[in-house]
Scaffold this motif. Structure first.
Motif, PDB file in Angstrom:
ATOM      1  N   ILE A   1     -57.576  70.822 -40.893  1.00 37.09           N
ATOM      2  CA  ILE A   1     -57.679  72.237 -41.494  1.00 37.09           C
ATOM      3  C   ILE A   1     -58.206  71.834 -42.830  1.00 37.09           C
ATOM      4  O   ILE A   1     -57.541  71.447 -43.645  1.00 37.09           O
ATOM      5  CB  ILE A   1     -56.107  72.666 -41.768  1.00 37.09           C
TER       6      ILE A   1
ATOM      7  N   GLU B   1     -59.544  77.319 -44.201  1.00 36.06           N
ATOM      8  CA  GLU B   1     -59.705  77.369 -42.405  1.00 36.06           C
ATOM      9  C   GLU B   1     -58.573  77.670 -41.738  1.00 36.06           C
ATOM     10  O   GLU B   1     -58.677  77.740 -40.463  1.00 36.06           O
ATOM     11  CB  GLU B   1     -60.148  76.092 -42.003  1.00 36.06           C
TER      12      GLU B   1
ATOM     13  N   LYS C   1     -58.700  80.295 -38.844  1.00 37.29           N
ATOM     14  CA  LYS C   1     -59.650  79.914 -37.755  1.00 37.29           C
ATOM     15  C   LYS C   1     -58.817  78.938 -36.911  1.00 37.29           C
ATOM     16  O   LYS C   1     -59.011  79.079 -35.627  1.00 37.29           O
ATOM     17  CB  LYS C   1     -60.997  79.185 -38.372  1.00 37.29           C
TER      18      LYS C   1
END
Length: 74
Positions: free
Chosen positions: A24, A28, A31
């Motif tokens: 990560i 992000e 996502k």
């Protein structure tokens, strides 16, 4: 991030052969949650191979992931 660490240490996706804990990066998180939502989706679990209890477990994990994902959309 602690949630994902816990998820992969306690409930790794055994129905996915090459599942690896995602990295990560900064910004992000959303996502990664989308990827995990698809990974733990109960429709991807083979009941004959992994059992009904595992499918229900994946369903509950997917609910938590989707709830966390909804928080990012606000």
């Amino acid at each position: 991030k602690p949630f994902i660490d816990f998820l992969f240490s306690e409930f790794p996706p055994k129905h996915r052969k090459r599942a690896v804990k995602p990295y990560i990066g900064e910004g992000e998180e959303r996502k990664v949650l989308i990827t995990l939502s698809a990974c733990y989706h109960p429709d991807r679990v083979n009941i004959k191979e992994h059992g009904y209890k595992y499918k229900v477990l994946c369903e509950e994990i997917a609910k938590i992931i989707n709830h966390k994902l909804a928080q990012y959309k606000l």
